[in-house]
Write an enzyme that holds these catalytic residues in place. Structure first.
Site, short mmCIF file in Angstrom:
data_model
loop_
_atom_site.label_atom_id
_atom_site.label_comp_id
_atom_site.label_asym_id
_atom_site.label_seq_id
_atom_site.Cartn_x
_atom_site.Cartn_y
_atom_site.Cartn_z
N ARG A 101 0.82 -1.21 0.00
CA ARG A 101 0.00 0.00 0.00
C ARG A 101 0.86 1.26 0.00
O ARG A 101 0.59 2.21 -0.75
CB ARG A 101 -0.93 0.01 1.20
CG ARG A 101 -1.90 1.19 1.26
CD ARG A 101 -2.94 1.12 0.17
NE ARG A 101 -2.54 1.82 -1.05
CZ ARG A 101 -3.03 1.54 -2.26
NH1 ARG A 101 -3.91 0.57 -2.42
NH2 ARG A 101 -2.63 2.20 -3.32
N LYS A 136 2.75 24.47 -3.31
CA LYS A 136 1.46 23.88 -2.90
C LYS A 136 1.54 22.37 -3.04
O LYS A 136 0.93 21.76 -3.90
CB LYS A 136 0.32 24.47 -3.73
CG LYS A 136 0.10 25.96 -3.47
CD LYS A 136 -1.00 26.52 -4.34
CE LYS A 136 -1.18 28.02 -4.08
NZ LYS A 136 -2.20 28.63 -4.96
N LYS A 168 5.65 38.44 -1.64
CA LYS A 168 4.22 38.36 -1.90
C LYS A 168 3.50 39.50 -1.20
O LYS A 168 4.14 40.34 -0.54
CB LYS A 168 3.70 36.99 -1.45
CG LYS A 168 4.38 35.84 -2.21
CD LYS A 168 4.00 34.49 -1.66
CE LYS A 168 2.61 34.08 -2.08
NZ LYS A 168 2.52 33.79 -3.53
N GLU A 198 5.64 39.63 -6.40
CA GLU A 198 4.27 39.36 -6.84
C GLU A 198 3.52 40.68 -6.98
O GLU A 198 3.48 41.48 -6.04
CB GLU A 198 3.57 38.46 -5.81
CG GLU A 198 2.12 38.15 -6.13
CD GLU A 198 1.47 37.38 -5.00
OE1 GLU A 198 1.49 36.13 -5.04
OE2 GLU A 198 0.94 38.02 -4.07
#
Length: 289
Positions: A101, A136, A168, A198
């Protein structure tokens, strides 16, 4: 992924995954197979796609028993078809049952990312735009998932927060503005680090160019806004497009001449590729005459 990287970096995560699945014992396997017995099982692909993560799949079994043998018929990056035989795994049946698994979780996940990435990268073929991933990623899976992106034909954005400066919106707010944030980054970061900013508006783009940013990210802009931003930048910085970039809408921006397009969907939204271990067989050990 080379063996040095596997042992120094990846092994600790693979061990954690095995320990998560086998906290004290595999009670089912121990019930039906109390003693060592040799066997083999086939690795079968059940969907068309791009295979990735074979070394990680193999390493799972080797960490349980270094004598396990995996004979592959494919290599990472190959296109595979539904029903295709990918490998045969041989060893102690207890190892095959206890490790299957975890090994499949890695292989299915990474192959799914490679398959999705390839489908997006193909849309950029012939353009100047490079496909990037993002941070992400699944916690404790980044090293594997970013590897799968490369296998699928994408490139990696920064691996972690130490790789480069990416200012950012919250960093800019904390510094008091675009110019101030870039000035602070230039004063603090080593000169070999690129500085990316950004931007969400054309005014922010102008500020970033004038302050000397190396890369300007155009975040969630419309096609018209991006075209205007590229005109403002005028080759003085590299450009990156980001924000809700998917396979379905990526073609709309390729004609603009963007240098990079980054997509979190490569890792956070890719479906797994269906792969199974099937047809477990007991192998009778031959005795020497």
């Amino acid at each position: 992924m080379n063996p040095i990287t596997m042992q120094l970096v990846a092994d600790k995560y693979i061990r954690l995954a095995l320990e998560e699945d086998i906290s004290s014992e595999d009670v089912t396997t121990n019930a039906v197979m109390p003693n060592a017995k040799s066997g083999e099982v086939d690795l079968i692909c059940k969907q068309d796609g791009i295979i990735a993560g074979l070394a990680i799949f193999e390493r799972v079994f080797h960490l349980l028993d270094s004598k396990t043998i995996v004979e592959f018929q494919v290599k990472d990056g190959d296109s595979v078809k539904s029903g295709q035989h990918l490998a045969t795994v041989r060893g102690d049946i207890r190892v095959l049952l206890s490790g299957e698994r975890t090994a499949l979780n890695y292989l299915q996940r990474l192959s799914g990312i490679a398959t999705y990435t390839r489908s997006v990268a193909d849309l950029l073929e012939g353009t100047k735009t490079t496909l990037l991933d993002t941070r992400k990623t699944t916690p404790c899976m980044r090293i594997f998932e970013k590897y799968a992106v490369r296998i699928g034909g994408g490139c990696n954005h920064r691996y972690n927060l130490s790789d480069g400066v990416l200012l950012k919106d919250n960093h800019i707010d904390a510094a008091g503005g675009v110019r101030q944030a870039i000035a602070a980054a230039k004063a603090y970061a080593p000169f070999v680090r690129k500085i990316e900013v950004e931007t969400e508006t054309l005014d922010m783009v102008r500020e970033a160019v004038e302050a000397g940013a190396d890369i300007i990210m155009l975040d969630n802009m419309t096609t018209d806004q991006m075209a205007q931003a590229i005109g403002i930048i005028d080759g003085r910085a590299q450009t990156e497009c980001s924000g809700n970039i998917t396979r379905e809408n990526i073609q709309k921006i390729t004609d603009l001449g963007i240098d990079y397009v980054s997509s979190g969907a490569l890792t956070h939204s890719a479906p797994i590729l269906d792969i199974s271990l099937k047809h477990l067989r007991v192998v009778e050990e031959q005795t020497a005459e």
